[in-house]
Design a protein around this motif. Structure first.
Motif, PDB file in Angstrom:
ATOM      1  N   CYS A  26       0.857  -1.180   0.000  1.00 41.02           N
ATOM      2  CA  CYS A  26       0.000   0.000   0.000  1.00 41.02           C
ATOM      3  C   CYS A  26       0.895   1.233   0.000  1.00 41.02           C
ATOM      4  O   CYS A  26       1.941   1.240   0.649  1.00 41.02           O
ATOM      5  N   TRP A  27       0.505   2.261  -0.702  1.00 33.81           N
ATOM      6  CA  TRP A  27       1.316   3.475  -0.786  1.00 33.81           C
ATOM      7  C   TRP A  27       1.479   4.116   0.572  1.00 33.81           C
ATOM      8  O   TRP A  27       0.583   4.131   1.398  1.00 33.81           O
ATOM      9  N   ALA A  28       2.662   4.662   0.816  1.00 36.73           N
ATOM     10  CA  ALA A  28       3.040   5.203   2.120  1.00 36.73           C
ATOM     11  C   ALA A  28       2.115   6.331   2.579  1.00 36.73           C
ATOM     12  O   ALA A  28       1.786   6.426   3.757  1.00 36.73           O
ATOM     13  N   HIS A  29       1.697   7.175   1.672  1.00 38.12           N
ATOM     14  CA  HIS A  29       0.819   8.289   2.053  1.00 38.12           C
ATOM     15  C   HIS A  29      -0.473   7.769   2.661  1.00 38.12           C
ATOM     16  O   HIS A  29      -0.947   8.273   3.676  1.00 38.12           O
ATOM     17  N   ARG A  30      -1.016   6.737   2.071  1.00 42.51           N
ATOM     18  CA  ARG A  30      -2.252   6.149   2.585  1.00 42.51           C
ATOM     19  C   ARG A  30      -2.024   5.489   3.946  1.00 42.51           C
ATOM     20  O   ARG A  30      -2.858   5.583   4.845  1.00 42.51           O
ATOM     21  N   VAL A  31      -0.887   4.825   4.106  1.00 43.48           N
ATOM     22  CA  VAL A  31      -0.572   4.168   5.366  1.00 43.48           C
ATOM     23  C   VAL A  31      -0.416   5.200   6.472  1.00 43.48           C
ATOM     24  O   VAL A  31      -0.949   5.045   7.573  1.00 43.48           O
ATOM     25  N   GLN A  32       0.299   6.283   6.185  1.00 45.28           N
ATOM     26  CA  GLN A  32       0.594   7.271   7.212  1.00 45.28           C
ATOM     27  C   GLN A  32      -0.582   8.203   7.504  1.00 45.28           C
ATOM     28  O   GLN A  32      -0.849   8.525   8.653  1.00 45.28           O
ATOM     29  N   HIS A  33      -1.288   8.629   6.474  1.00 34.11           N
ATOM     30  CA  HIS A  33      -2.325   9.646   6.650  1.00 34.11           C
ATOM     31  C   HIS A  33      -3.750   9.128   6.500  1.00 34.11           C
ATOM     32  O   HIS A  33      -4.695   9.850   6.793  1.00 34.11           O
ATOM     33  N   GLY A  34      -3.913   7.917   6.002  1.00 28.15           N
ATOM     34  CA  GLY A  34      -5.246   7.420   5.711  1.00 28.15           C
ATOM     35  C   GLY A  34      -5.757   8.049   4.425  1.00 28.15           C
ATOM     36  O   GLY A  34      -5.017   8.669   3.677  1.00 28.15           O
ATOM     37  N   GLY A  35      -7.017   7.906   4.176  1.00 27.46           N
ATOM     38  CA  GLY A  35      -7.595   8.506   2.970  1.00 27.46           C
ATOM     39  C   GLY A  35      -7.387   7.648   1.743  1.00 27.46           C
ATOM     40  O   GLY A  35      -6.968   6.487   1.825  1.00 27.46           O
ATOM     41  N   PRO A  36      -7.639   8.229   0.579  1.00 23.45           N
ATOM     42  CA  PRO A  36      -7.577   7.449  -0.660  1.00 23.45           C
ATOM     43  C   PRO A  36      -6.141   7.138  -1.080  1.00 23.45           C
ATOM     44  O   PRO A  36      -5.201   7.849  -0.709  1.00 23.45           O
ATOM     45  N   ALA A  64       4.407  14.109  -1.502  1.00 29.89           N
ATOM     46  CA  ALA A  64       3.991  13.866  -0.119  1.00 29.89           C
ATOM     47  C   ALA A  64       4.114  12.380   0.214  1.00 29.89           C
ATOM     48  O   ALA A  64       4.485  12.012   1.338  1.00 29.89           O
ATOM     49  N   CYS A  65       3.843  11.524  -0.743  1.00 29.11           N
ATOM     50  CA  CYS A  65       3.978  10.080  -0.548  1.00 29.11           C
ATOM     51  C   CYS A  65       5.446   9.710  -0.342  1.00 29.11           C
ATOM     52  O   CYS A  65       5.768   8.862   0.479  1.00 29.11           O
ATOM     53  N   GLN A  66       6.336  10.368  -1.056  1.00 33.42           N
ATOM     54  CA  GLN A  66       7.766  10.114  -0.896  1.00 33.42           C
ATOM     55  C   GLN A  66       8.221  10.509   0.512  1.00 33.42           C
ATOM     56  O   GLN A  66       8.976   9.770   1.148  1.00 33.42           O
ATOM     57  N   VAL A  67       7.747  11.644   1.005  1.00 37.47           N
ATOM     58  CA  VAL A  67       8.078  12.072   2.370  1.00 37.47           C
ATOM     59  C   VAL A  67       7.525  11.067   3.378  1.00 37.47           C
ATOM     60  O   VAL A  67       8.209  10.678   4.335  1.00 37.47           O
ATOM     61  N   ALA A  68       6.293  10.617   3.157  1.00 35.20           N
ATOM     62  CA  ALA A  68       5.685   9.629   4.054  1.00 35.20           C
ATOM     63  C   ALA A  68       6.480   8.330   4.044  1.00 35.20           C
ATOM     64  O   ALA A  68       6.681   7.707   5.085  1.00 35.20           O
TER      65      ALA A  68
END
Length: 95
Positions: A26-36, A64-68
């Motif tokens: 799962c993409w990091a942004h979704r793991v860290q922040h939730g959402g789509p 933002a996904c790269q930072v996450a």
């Protein structure tokens, strides 16, 4: 919605149904922040704002996904280091 918007949505949907489930993560942004997911974010952006604003917004999202991803990786490394220290302390306490 014009033809290019519909084509972009068809491509995103194809990716979501056939490729994304096979990648195994799962993409990091979704793991860290939730959402789509990032692809769902792109799909929603095409629907709401059209194809022409989507690349700019998706580029921001992927950054933002790269930072996450970096944050999650650092957190994972920190947790592994803590486990290693606890294990070393436990072994030092053995008679």
């Amino acid at each position: 919605m014009n033809l290019l918007d519909r084509l972009a949505l068809a491509l995103i949907t194809t990716y979501q149904r056939h490729l994304s489930p096979r990648k195994g993560f799962c993409w990091a942004h979704r793991v860290q922040h939730g959402g789509p997911s990032c692809s769902e974010y792109a799909r929603q952006t095409v629907i709401a704002q059209g194809l022409w604003s989507t690349p700019w917004r998706c580029r921001q999202r992927l950054r933002a996904c790269q930072v996450a991803a970096r944050t999650l990786m650092a957190d994972r490394e920190d947790a592994e280091e803590r486990r290693k220290r606890r294990r070393d302390i436990a072994l030092d306490c053995l008679p």
